[in-house]
Design an enzyme around this catalytic site. Structure first.
Site, PDB file in Angstrom:
ATOM      1  N   ASP A  23      63.433 -28.414  45.024  1.00 18.01           N
ATOM      2  CA  ASP A  23      64.459 -27.477  45.861  1.00 18.01           C
ATOM      3  C   ASP A  23      63.456 -25.740  46.099  1.00 18.01           C
ATOM      4  OD1 ASP A  23      66.500 -26.589  47.826  1.00 18.01           O
ATOM      5  OD2 ASP A  23      67.752 -26.701  45.958  1.00 18.01           O
ATOM      6  N   LYS A  24      64.412 -25.178  46.659  1.00 16.71           N
ATOM      7  CA  LYS A  24      64.563 -23.899  47.238  1.00 16.71           C
ATOM      8  C   LYS A  24      65.658 -23.308  47.660  1.00 16.71           C
ATOM      9  CE  LYS A  24      63.957 -21.120  51.598  1.00 16.71           C
ATOM     10  NZ  LYS A  24      65.369 -21.027  52.199  1.00 16.71           N
ATOM     11  N   HIS A  25      65.077 -21.683  47.064  1.00 16.18           N
ATOM     12  CA  HIS A  25      66.584 -20.713  47.815  1.00 16.18           C
ATOM     13  C   HIS A  25      66.024 -19.445  47.767  1.00 16.18           C
ATOM     14  CE1 HIS A  25      70.933 -19.054  46.675  1.00 16.18           C
ATOM     15  NE2 HIS A  25      69.705 -17.992  46.202  1.00 16.18           N
ATOM     16  N   SER A  26      66.699 -19.552  48.922  1.00 14.54           N
ATOM     17  CA  SER A  26      66.141 -17.904  49.117  1.00 14.54           C
ATOM     18  C   SER A  26      67.171 -16.629  49.250  1.00 14.54           C
ATOM     19  CB  SER A  26      66.075 -18.070  50.863  1.00 14.54           C
ATOM     20  OG  SER A  26      66.578 -16.470  51.248  1.00 14.54           O
ATOM     21  N   THR A  82      71.949 -21.752  56.090  1.00 18.60           N
ATOM     22  CA  THR A  82      71.700 -23.074  57.044  1.00 18.60           C
ATOM     23  C   THR A  82      72.699 -23.897  57.697  1.00 18.60           C
ATOM     24  OG1 THR A  82      69.664 -22.319  55.814  1.00 18.60           O
ATOM     25  CG2 THR A  82      70.004 -25.005  55.781  1.00 18.60           C
ATOM     26  N   ARG A 134      82.767 -11.868  42.455  1.00 25.74           N
ATOM     27  CA  ARG A 134      82.061 -10.276  42.391  1.00 25.74           C
ATOM     28  C   ARG A 134      81.672 -10.073  43.734  1.00 25.74           C
ATOM     29  NH1 ARG A 134      76.848 -13.547  41.814  1.00 25.74           N
ATOM     30  NH2 ARG A 134      75.872 -12.417  42.049  1.00 25.74           N
ATOM     31  N   SER A 151      73.839 -17.323  38.626  1.00 27.10           N
ATOM     32  CA  SER A 151      74.410 -18.014  40.322  1.00 27.10           C
ATOM     33  C   SER A 151      73.795 -18.841  40.611  1.00 27.10           C
ATOM     34  CB  SER A 151      75.084 -16.864  40.900  1.00 27.10           C
ATOM     35  OG  SER A 151      75.376 -17.737  42.179  1.00 27.10           O
ATOM     36  N   LYS A 199      73.755 -23.656  40.045  1.00 23.34           N
ATOM     37  CA  LYS A 199      73.596 -24.636  41.079  1.00 23.34           C
ATOM     38  C   LYS A 199      72.524 -25.702  41.278  1.00 23.34           C
ATOM     39  CE  LYS A 199      74.593 -21.652  43.840  1.00 23.34           C
ATOM     40  NZ  LYS A 199      75.682 -20.285  44.635  1.00 23.34           N
ATOM     41  N   LYS A 200      70.917 -24.908  40.863  1.00 23.33           N
ATOM     42  CA  LYS A 200      70.108 -25.809  40.754  1.00 23.33           C
ATOM     43  C   LYS A 200      69.593 -26.504  39.637  1.00 23.33           C
ATOM     44  CE  LYS A 200      68.632 -23.781  44.620  1.00 23.33           C
ATOM     45  NZ  LYS A 200      69.149 -24.938  45.757  1.00 23.33           N
TER      46      LYS A 200
HETATM   47  N1  IUR Z   1      73.230 -16.455  45.947  1.00 21.61           N
HETATM   48  C1  IUR Z   1      73.523 -17.082  45.137  1.00 21.61           C
HETATM   49  O1  IUR Z   1      74.003 -18.556  44.679  1.00 21.61           O
HETATM   50  N2  IUR Z   1      74.166 -16.688  44.232  1.00 21.61           N
HETATM   51  C2  IUR Z   1      73.954 -14.895  43.776  1.00 21.61           C
HETATM   52  O2  IUR Z   1      74.454 -14.561  43.384  1.00 21.61           O
HETATM   53  C3  IUR Z   1      73.549 -14.395  45.186  1.00 21.61           C
HETATM   54  C4  IUR Z   1      73.091 -15.074  46.591  1.00 21.61           C
HETATM   55  I1  IUR Z   1      73.747 -12.028  45.641  1.00 21.61           I
END
Ligand code: IUR
Length: 452
Positions: free
Chosen positions: A86-89, A126, A174, A189, A193-194
């Site tokens: 997976d990828k996260h931006s 997305t 937050r 955070s 999730k990943k």
């Molecule tokens: N995206 C996330 O999933 N968590 C965060 O804390 C931020 C962006 I900033």
């Protein structure tokens, strides 16, 4: 010796005074966040203490693990081990990378259970982009995800209630406690999730610049190091790309316009900066999961999937598996530009802005552009708000090119009676001209951050 269990106020006090929290203390706090037994005021106080005092690497790791364990982890067939990616931006203007990257990776043999957000960004996440396609369904159960990954190789879905529920609570608070910009909180955070997604390899697109979460390269590097280090200790092969985010990625901003641009990328065409980022991120992942001998070879392999049509076919199959009628998916993926426009529709009005003077385009600022598009309905202010999928803008220029006075540089797609004076001024302010000779724009990718 079993330590005396500290009360929540005692845990807050410890962090407030800069003491280190033990793993079991962090677990108890996160458990209480997830089951609702810790009060909102206490959560806010702990978030602020963490924001001000920071966390040691061990504490960040424990926080991430506890948040991942607050819900149900996804489970995958044993035969997929090593290929789940997976990828996260960290988010940017015009970021449609996932739309092209997920199917391209699947076309290279990966399994991509991409969980994405709608986000509260200026112009939609997305899922908002995908939901501009008639019939697209982001809500998929874990069983449905498994079936789609079996058949197609990738899916792009929303975060279920069960995935890292503690993150949902913490992230929401937050926003209203001025604790978004905390390195350990961002790290936990994103990675919780990943980790709950149970992927083998992860690549992070950490953006820096005037339209990014991280304003400078140095702050992006710090976040990337934190993510790569904690991700690795959680058992994911993690790498990061530091990418520039001053101007929009590609030429289109706005949900349905970004789908059209992602389709061009999936055809081996489209803007060079988008392709650069997609192939770099994908190449790193293919290398990290052992499908390529090096990142460079991975980049080449990914580029071939874009060029030979396999990524586009995979995207079409993914749309079909996620509720888009086959004829619609076909028309969108194999149709001409006008056919694609008929599928996605078009905003009522298209208005062009003209260059106020001649010059060389130094850059186009993404943030003012995104703010105006947000006002015009391209994004949402609150979770659940409706958005206008066809509102957006097309850049008609690229950084470094010559522009004549009166030449159109931006086409805004909107549903309003007309752009207001302040909106027009804000948009014109996004165009930065200079008197230098035309130049080649800097690459998007500034640096890679690899595991030690
Ligand atoms: N995206 C996330 O999933 N968590 C965060 O804390 C931020 C962006 I900033």
């Amino acid at each position: 010796m079993a330590a005396e269990a500290s009360s929540i106020p005692e845990l807050i006090r410890k962090k407030r005074d800069g003491e280190r929290l033990r793993d079991e203390e962090i677990e108890r706090f996160v458990q209480g966040v997830a089951d609702g037994s810790v009060q909102q005021g206490q959560i806010g106080a702990m978030l602020m203490a963490i924001r001000l005092r920071g966390m040691a690497a061990e504490e960040t790791l424990a926080l991430t693990r506890a948040m991942a364990a607050s819900g149900r982890a996804l489970a995958w067939p044993a035969g997929w081990r090593g290929r789940l990616v997976d990828k996260h931006s960290t988010g940017g203007v015009g970021d449609k990378v996932s739309l092209a990257l997920a199917p391209a990776l699947a076309a290279c043999g990966c399994k991509v259970p991409m969980i994405s957000g709608r986000g509260l960004g200026h112009t939609g996440g997305t899922l908002d982009k995908l939901e501009s396609i008639p019939g697209f369904c982001a809500a998929q159960s874990p069983e449905q995800m498994r079936r789609i990954l079996e058949q197609v190789g990738c899916c792009i879905v929303g975060q279920s209630e069960e995935l890292a529920p503690a993150d949902r609570v913490l992230y929401g608070l937050r926003d209203v406690t001025a604790t978004v910009d905390s390195l350990p909180l961002i790290t936990a955070s994103i990675l919780s999730k990943k980790a709950a997604e149970q992927v083998s390899a992860l690549v992070l697109d950490v953006k820096f610049g005037s339209a990014a979460l991280c304003p400078t390269l140095e702050s992006a590097r710090q976040l990337a190091h934190s993510l790569v280090s904690v991700g690795g200790r959680l058992g994911m092969r993690t790498a990061a790309v530091l990418s520039r985010m001053d101007g929009p990625l590609g030429r289109c901003v706005g949900n349905s316009l970004e789908v059209l641009e992602a389709l061009q990328c999936l055809e081996g065409r489209g803007p060079a900066d988008l392709r650069e980022l997609v192939t770099t991120l994908g190449g790193l992942l293919l290398w990290q999961c052992g499908a390529a001998a090096s990142a460079e070879q991975g980049t080449g392999r990914l580029a071939r999937a874009l060029d030979d049509g396999s990524a586009l076919r995979t995207f079409e199959a993914m749309l079909g598996a996620q509720g888009v009628p086959p004829a619609t998916a076909r028309l969108l993926c194999a149709g001409s530009a006008p056919q694609r426009c008929r599928v996605l529709g078009q905003a009522a009005t298209r208005e062009e802005l003209l260059a106020p003077r001649a010059g060389t385009v130094r850059r186009v600022e993404g943030l003012p552009l995104a703010r105006v598009l947000h006002e015009l309905g391209a994004g949402r202010a609150r979770a659940g708000d409706a958005i206008k999928p066809r509102v957006g803008a097309e850049l008609l220029v690229t950084a470094g090119q010559r522009l004549e006075a009166g030449q159109p540089w931006l086409r805004v797609h909107h549903e309003a009676a007309g752009l207001r004076g302040a909106q027009r001024r804000a948009l014109q302010g996004a165009l930065a001209l200079c008197d230098a000779e035309p130049f080649r724009p800097a690459p998007r990718v500034a640096q890679l951050v690899l595991p030690p």
